[in-house]
Write a protein that holds these residues in place. Structure first.
Motif, mmCIF file in Angstrom:
data_model
loop_
_atom_site.group_PDB
_atom_site.id
_atom_site.type_symbol
_atom_site.label_atom_id
_atom_site.label_comp_id
_atom_site.label_asym_id
_atom_site.label_seq_id
_atom_site.Cartn_x
_atom_site.Cartn_y
_atom_site.Cartn_z
ATOM 1 N N ARG A 33 -5.703 22.560 -7.442
ATOM 2 C CA ARG A 33 -4.845 21.420 -7.736
ATOM 3 C C ARG A 33 -3.592 21.441 -6.867
ATOM 4 N NH1 ARG A 33 -1.648 22.019 -12.869
ATOM 5 N NH2 ARG A 33 -0.437 23.164 -11.364
ATOM 6 N N ILE A 42 -4.415 20.435 -3.293
ATOM 7 C CA ILE A 42 -4.671 18.990 -3.210
ATOM 8 C C ILE A 42 -3.352 18.216 -3.277
ATOM 9 C CG2 ILE A 42 -5.669 17.029 -4.463
ATOM 10 C CD1 ILE A 42 -8.020 18.913 -5.178
ATOM 11 N N LEU A 43 -2.483 18.564 -4.211
ATOM 12 C CA LEU A 43 -1.202 17.861 -4.327
ATOM 13 C C LEU A 43 -0.350 18.043 -3.074
ATOM 14 C CD1 LEU A 43 -0.205 18.533 -8.044
ATOM 15 C CD2 LEU A 43 -0.919 16.372 -7.014
ATOM 16 N N THR A 44 -0.346 19.244 -2.504
ATOM 17 C CA THR A 44 0.414 19.480 -1.278
ATOM 18 C C THR A 44 -0.159 18.665 -0.127
ATOM 19 O OG1 THR A 44 0.963 21.711 -2.018
ATOM 20 C CG2 THR A 44 1.192 21.264 0.330
ATOM 21 N N SER A 45 -1.469 18.602 -0.015
ATOM 22 C CA SER A 45 -2.109 17.826 1.052
ATOM 23 C C SER A 45 -1.800 16.341 0.908
ATOM 24 C CB SER A 45 -3.621 18.042 1.035
ATOM 25 O OG SER A 45 -3.923 19.390 1.202
ATOM 26 N N VAL A 46 -1.892 15.818 -0.304
ATOM 27 C CA VAL A 46 -1.573 14.399 -0.535
ATOM 28 C C VAL A 46 -0.116 14.129 -0.199
ATOM 29 C CG1 VAL A 46 -1.341 12.649 -2.355
ATOM 30 C CG2 VAL A 46 -3.410 14.022 -2.213
ATOM 31 N N GLY A 47 0.774 15.010 -0.589
ATOM 32 C CA GLY A 47 2.194 14.840 -0.276
ATOM 33 C C GLY A 47 2.451 14.835 1.216
ATOM 34 N N VAL A 57 0.289 14.000 3.584
ATOM 35 C CA VAL A 57 -0.276 12.759 4.140
ATOM 36 C C VAL A 57 0.677 11.599 3.890
ATOM 37 C CG1 VAL A 57 -2.154 11.081 3.845
ATOM 38 C CG2 VAL A 57 -2.669 13.516 4.056
ATOM 39 N N ILE A 58 1.252 11.521 2.689
ATOM 40 C CA ILE A 58 2.205 10.444 2.383
ATOM 41 C C ILE A 58 3.441 10.551 3.265
ATOM 42 C CG2 ILE A 58 3.778 9.577 0.598
ATOM 43 C CD1 ILE A 58 1.564 10.204 -1.451
#
Length: 152
Positions: free
Chosen positions: A118, A121-126, A128-129
């Motif tokens: 988790r 995933i949260l670090t990767s999404v952050g 990318v944003i």
């Protein structure tokens, strides 16, 4: 922990493969002063010893609190001051035991594969944003330096 043995000098292996020595937790030091016996024997000397330990611990904790806003390892120094207090005061020993227990629990939770997945995933999404926002800014405004190189 169940190590399959009743021997106190054996180490236990947790589910994550980390070896934990149970001998210290089984025979935890008693609460109270760790001052030398000749200091404990004299009331006035013991009281002055406690005042000295409190002042030194207070100075270290204050330095750590200052390091929270200044450069430096603030929390490490604060816990160092608490350890100094714990050599003499029961309340500090209890606080340190509670803190050690909570840090160990947090470390075990952080090693959980679901939590690690988790967090990744949260670090990767952050990331990318953030990259998308930086790209939009550069597309809209371009790369403008805050100083004028042409004028020099």
């Amino acid at each position: 922990m169940n190590t399959g043995s009743n021997r106190s000098d054996e180490a236990a292996v947790t589910a994550h493969g980390v070896t934990v020595d149970d001998s210290e937790s089984r025979e935890e030091r008693g609460l109270g002063s760790r001052a030398p016996e000749f200091v404990k024997a004299r009331r006035a000397l013991h009281l002055s010893w406690q005042v000295g330990v409190f002042i030194v611990g207070l100075a270290v904790v204050a330095a750590g609190a200052a390091m929270l806003v200044l450069p430096g390892p603030g929390w490490v120094v604060i816990f160092g001051g608490m350890a100094i207090w714990a050599t003499e005061f029961v309340w500090a020993q209890l606080v340190l035991r509670w803190t050690k227990r909570k840090v160990t629990e947090a470390a075990q939770r952080a090693l959980d594969p679901k939590v690690r997945r988790r967090n990744i995933i949260l670090t990767s999404v952050g990331l990318v944003i953030m990259a998308a926002l930086a790209g939009i800014y550069l597309w809209k405004f371009g790369l403008v330096m805050p100083w004028k190189i042409k004028d020099q």
